[in-house]
Write an enzyme that holds these catalytic residues in place. Structure first.
Site, PDB file in Angstrom:
ATOM      1  N   HIS A   1     -23.173  12.653 -23.813  1.00 28.90           N
ATOM      2  CA  HIS A   1     -21.755  12.321 -24.006  1.00 28.90           C
ATOM      3  C   HIS A   1     -20.907  13.561 -24.265  1.00 28.90           C
ATOM      4  O   HIS A   1     -19.687  13.504 -24.149  1.00 28.90           O
ATOM      5  CB  HIS A   1     -21.564  11.236 -25.090  1.00 28.90           C
ATOM      6  CG  HIS A   1     -21.716  11.681 -26.502  1.00 28.90           C
ATOM      7  ND1 HIS A   1     -22.875  11.552 -27.223  1.00 28.90           N
ATOM      8  CD2 HIS A   1     -20.830  12.241 -27.358  1.00 28.90           C
ATOM      9  CE1 HIS A   1     -22.700  12.006 -28.446  1.00 28.90           C
ATOM     10  NE2 HIS A   1     -21.463  12.436 -28.554  1.00 28.90           N
TER      11      HIS A   1
ATOM     12  N   SER B   1     -22.718  16.099 -32.822  1.00 35.24           N
ATOM     13  CA  SER B   1     -23.357  15.641 -31.600  1.00 35.24           C
ATOM     14  C   SER B   1     -23.953  16.815 -30.858  1.00 35.24           C
ATOM     15  O   SER B   1     -23.288  17.834 -30.670  1.00 35.24           O
ATOM     16  CB  SER B   1     -22.352  14.943 -30.703  1.00 35.24           C
ATOM     17  OG  SER B   1     -22.319  13.610 -31.056  1.00 35.24           O
TER      18      SER B   1
ATOM     19  N   ASP C   1     -29.648  10.559 -24.875  1.00 39.61           N
ATOM     20  CA  ASP C   1     -28.316  11.167 -24.880  1.00 39.61           C
ATOM     21  C   ASP C   1     -28.401  12.697 -24.792  1.00 39.61           C
ATOM     22  O   ASP C   1     -28.126  13.403 -25.759  1.00 39.61           O
ATOM     23  CB  ASP C   1     -27.571  10.719 -26.147  1.00 39.61           C
ATOM     24  CG  ASP C   1     -26.073  10.916 -26.041  1.00 39.61           C
ATOM     25  OD1 ASP C   1     -25.639  11.705 -25.189  1.00 39.61           O
ATOM     26  OD2 ASP C   1     -25.330  10.291 -26.817  1.00 39.61           O
TER      27      ASP C   1
HETATM   28  N1  ARG Z   1     -21.038   7.492 -31.284  1.00 37.46           N
HETATM   29  C1  ARG Z   1     -21.451   8.732 -30.771  1.00 37.46           C
HETATM   30  C2  ARG Z   1     -20.469   9.830 -31.189  1.00 37.46           C
HETATM   31  O1  ARG Z   1     -19.503   9.630 -31.784  1.00 37.46           O
HETATM   32  C3  ARG Z   1     -21.786   8.703 -29.324  1.00 37.46           C
HETATM   33  C4  ARG Z   1     -20.713   8.378 -28.346  1.00 37.46           C
HETATM   34  C5  ARG Z   1     -21.110   8.326 -26.913  1.00 37.46           C
HETATM   35  N2  ARG Z   1     -21.746   7.102 -26.521  1.00 37.46           N
HETATM   36  C6  ARG Z   1     -21.090   6.015 -26.074  1.00 37.46           C
HETATM   37  N3  ARG Z   1     -21.758   4.933 -25.772  1.00 37.46           N
HETATM   38  N4  ARG Z   1     -19.800   6.011 -25.942  1.00 37.46           N
HETATM   39  O2  ARG Z   1     -19.649  10.420 -30.683  1.00 37.46           O
HETATM   40  N1  GLU Z   2     -21.529  11.093 -31.621  1.00 36.33           N
HETATM   41  C1  GLU Z   2     -20.881  11.912 -32.611  1.00 36.33           C
HETATM   42  C2  GLU Z   2     -20.317  13.198 -31.993  1.00 36.33           C
HETATM   43  O1  GLU Z   2     -19.870  13.203 -30.868  1.00 36.33           O
HETATM   44  C3  GLU Z   2     -21.785  12.146 -33.746  1.00 36.33           C
HETATM   45  C4  GLU Z   2     -21.905  10.894 -34.478  1.00 36.33           C
HETATM   46  C5  GLU Z   2     -21.272  10.994 -35.835  1.00 36.33           C
HETATM   47  O2  GLU Z   2     -20.062  10.852 -35.958  1.00 36.33           O
HETATM   48  O3  GLU Z   2     -22.074  11.195 -36.744  1.00 36.33           O
HETATM   49  O4  GLU Z   2     -20.209  14.209 -32.633  1.00 36.33           O
END
Ligand code: ARG
Ligand code: GLU
Length: 712
Positions: free
Chosen positions: A85, A646, A221
């Site tokens: 991502h 991330s 990911d």
């Molecule tokens: N929650 C994770 C982070 O904040 C991963 C986001 C990407 N994945 C998704 N299904 N959108 O950024």
């Molecule tokens: N997916 C998140 C990022 O893009 C990390 C998840 C979180 O917020 O801990 O940094």
């Protein structure tokens, strides 16, 4: 003096070994204060292995990826890993209906096939130094604000100049602890970063929005890039003559069996935490700000999601935008739930009571800290609406209809026409807009934008301009129809032809365009009436927070203090650990490929697999990537992380790479405001799964061979 105090607090706290997660995102140059605690939890490294400026150290393998994510170097040829991502917009920009890398993945067979990415940077930290006393040199607390700021500014400029002198490095000085401390960050910014490979969405984004922020998790990911440098191994702009960067350090891969309780350390660039907000501000966030923003995004997503489902073209155009809107949307819902669950407002009130009692126990503390909390809570009560209007303006003007982006770009010409004409810059400016339009319309669908405009405009008016009556009279529908049938901003040909034939009279025409005129009205209101109040609110709050935080350090030296995340390099540590956030439910600490098949069988399209993948999972040919016959996909850990982490490496006790951090569980997302060791868990994709995907699915064994696998 303040710094010494912080370090001594750290040392005191490091004697108490917790069985749970360790709250805190620690500054690597101060990590020696935690060395003994980390070693007691199983770490075999020394503080100097983690951070050193005189010799290479793990720090040198940690990369700030594009300014928002983290990546890590895993070979001596500049190979870096980050999350799928995090590289998503790059992958998307190389994708088309013919070459659908989102759907099918992409793997460069040779160095020559690696794809360049305009504007993408990879940054290594050279040094992180406490420069508080140097920044404050000659600054007199009794002087007027302007005088103090001018003095500090001069100090900062001088320090930065000295730090950069005779090097190719960049430097910046950032406030920590609301300006109680200042750190200088010297960095090396690489500008030629190429895409090496990415798995298909059905691995890299497996589980989509259904699984986002959720455990149990089965997402691969990750994506792979490479840093290129000039022949002298120094940063250089993209050139075919550039060569793979030879790093000072790269991370060996942990190919060692793991189990719950093993030491873990996350090294990366957490973006923002706000641990010090007072009770009334948490209440405002939970009850007002978050629900309104959640609603705005729910409306956009209702339009985008249904259009993406019904058209492959829209799916490709909007996949990155959708992911970004949906991601914060879902996180906020989790945060609100978590803060309520923790009784965060009440917990804060109790702390505030203790703080006040302590302050009242000594005259000098009473004078300095006695009023602070009261002033902060009052400020929220009287002025949180200034923040609210600002946040809603952001959702509407910057996350909302995309037509606004073009209006904003054109406004620059509108405002500076005479100046640009006089300096002979007008044509160049117009050319930039024409070029930008190609890119903009490549990922634009007018019907999606129209749907978003209609819903968001009505909601924005309702939330920020008061009564239902105004809302009804305003009639979002007729405004929408007017703009989307008449404005040249929503049509590529008419927009480009407007730019190509731009002359003085175009300025008048611009003002008559209903899309531009509407944007101008709203944007000016935002700039003139909303932003200044918001800035003032923040300024006052930050001044109070500075005193409040100082009081915490001074009056509660036995507590563990750490500086809120601010996008700078940090270390956090914990263990591989499952969780039991809900009564009657216990989560294991790792998942396996069996779960991928189970989810696939549920029939939810977020769990779709390409046919070849299904075969491969079923065949179960895991070879040396398996542990006790099963292939770990993800594991959870008790490390305190946030957005920006991330792609961060999760390291084992030896400093070997165990996996890539990519998420937190839903029950953890409130940790940006309040950390709870019993339930906060970060989510990691196991490096053995990453390498298995490269080798078995992608035919990219040569990349696995480029890395250094540690089997004990
Ligand atoms: N929650 C994770 C982070 O904040 C991963 C986001 C990407 N994945 C998704 N299904 N959108 O950024
Ligand atoms: N997916 C998140 C990022 O893009 C990390 C998840 C979180 O917020 O801990 O940094």
């Amino acid at each position: 003096m303040f710094k010494n105090l912080i370090v001594s607090c750290f040392i005191i706290s490091s004697f108490s070994i917790s069985t749970f997660a360790e709250e805190g995102m620690l500054i690597p140059s101060l990590i020696s204060a935690f060395e003994s605690n980390m070693q007691a939890m199983g770490m075999k490294l020394s503080a100097k292995d983690i951070y050193d400026v005189n010799h290479s150290s793990i720090k040198d393998a940690i990369i700030h990826f594009g300014g928002g994510c983290t990546a890590e170097i895993v070979s001596n040829q500049g190979l870096i890993l980050t999350n799928h991502h995090c590289g998503y917009s790059q992958v998307q920009s190389h994708s088309s209906l013919e070459n659908d890398y989102l759907k099918n993945g992409f793997w460069a067979k040779t160095f020559k096939d690696e794809l360049k990415n305009a504007g993408l940077t990879a940054t290594r930290m050279v040094r992180i130094d406490d420069v508080t006393s140097k920044v404050l040199l000659g600054v007199n607390s009794t002087d007027k604000e302007e005088v103090r700021f001018a003095m500090m500014k001069a100090n900062i400029e001088k320090l930065i100049k000295e730090a950069k002198e005779g090097t190719h490095f960049e430097a910046e000085i950032k406030p920590f602890n609301y300006g109680n401390d200042y750190y200088m960050i010297v960095k090396e910014v690489f500008k030629d970063v190429r895409l090496v490979g990415t798995p298909p969405n059905s691995i890299g984004k497996f589980g989509g929005d259904t699984d986002n922020w959720v455990w149990p998790r089965h997402t691969g990911d990750f994506s792979v890039f490479r840093i290129y440098a000039g022949k002298d191994n120094k940063p250089a702009d993209y050139s075919v003559d550039n060569v793979p960067y030879v790093p000072l350090h790269f991370l060996p891969i942990s190919f060692i069996d793991r189990k719950e309780g093993d030491f873990t350390m996350v090294y990366g660039f957490p973006g923002t935490t706000e641990q010090h907000l007072v009770s009334s501000q948490i209440k405002y966030i939970v009850e007002k700000e978050r629900p309104a923003r959640i609603l705005m995004r729910e409306k956009s997503l209702s339009v985008i999601n249904s259009s993406m489902r019904s058209s492959d073209e829209v799916r490709i155009k909007y996949s990155a935008k959708q992911a970004s809107i949906a991601n914060a949307y879902k996180k906020w819902i989790g945060q609100v739930g978590g803060l309520k669950e923790l009784g965060a407002v009440e917990v804060k009130k109790q702390y505030e009571k203790a703080y006040l009692e302590k302050a009242l126990s000594k005259p000098e503390w009473k004078e300095k800290y006695g009023m602070t909390i009261d002033l902060m809570n009052k400020l929220v009560e009287s002025n949180s609406n200034d923040d609210f209007k600002y946040q809603m303006g952001i959702e509407y003007l910057y996350v909302g209809p995309e037509m606004f982006d073009l209006a904003e770009a054109l406004n620059d010409i509108y405002m500076n026409y005479d100046k640009y004409l006089e300096k002979n810059e007008l044509q160049a400016k117009l050319d930039i807009l024409i070029k930008g339009a190609e890119y903009f319309f490549k990922n634009y669908d007018v019907n999606v934008d129209k749907g978003i405009f209609e819903l968001l405009n009505a909601e924005y008016v309702r939330q920020t301009k008061g009564t239902e009556e105004i809302y009804v009279n305003y009639s979002s529908k007729s405004l929408t129809n007017l703009i989307y049938s008449k404005s040249f901003l929503v049509n590529k040909d008419s927009y480009i032809s407007f730019l190509k034939n731009f002359k003085k009279s175009s300025l008048k025409k611009l003002l008559k365009d209903p899309g531009f005129a509407h944007w101008k009205l709203e944007a000016s209101n935002f700039e003139l009436n909303v932003v200044p109040n918001y800035r003032l609110f923040n300024k006052k709050m930050n001044e109070l927070l500075k005193i409040y935080v100082e009081g915490k350090f001074i009056m509660f030296p036995e507590e563990k203090h750490w500086a809120d995340a601010n996008g700078t390099l940090r270390v956090t540590y914990g263990k591989i650990e499952g969780s039991a956030p809900t009564d009657g439910m216990k989560y294991t600490e790792h998942t396996t490929t069996d779960g991928i098949i189970q989810k696939f069988n549920s029939g939810n399209p977020d769990f779709d697999l390409l046919p070849g993948l299904l075969e491969l999972y079923k065949k179960g040919d895991f070879g040396e990537y398996a542990q006790d016959g099963e292939l770990w996909v993800c594991f959870s850990g008790s490390n305190h992380t946030t957005g920006g982490n991330s792609g961060s490496p999760v390291l084992d006790k030896n400093g070997y790479l165990m996996g890539l951090n990519f998420d937190r569980t839903w029950e953890s997302t409130m940790s940006d405001y309040m950390f709870d060791p019993s339930r906060c868990r970060n989510v990691v994709v196991d490096i053995r799964y990453v390498l298995w995907v490269m080798d078995k699915y992608s035919g990219a064994k040569h990349l696995v061979d480029e890395m250094k696998l540690m089997k004990d």
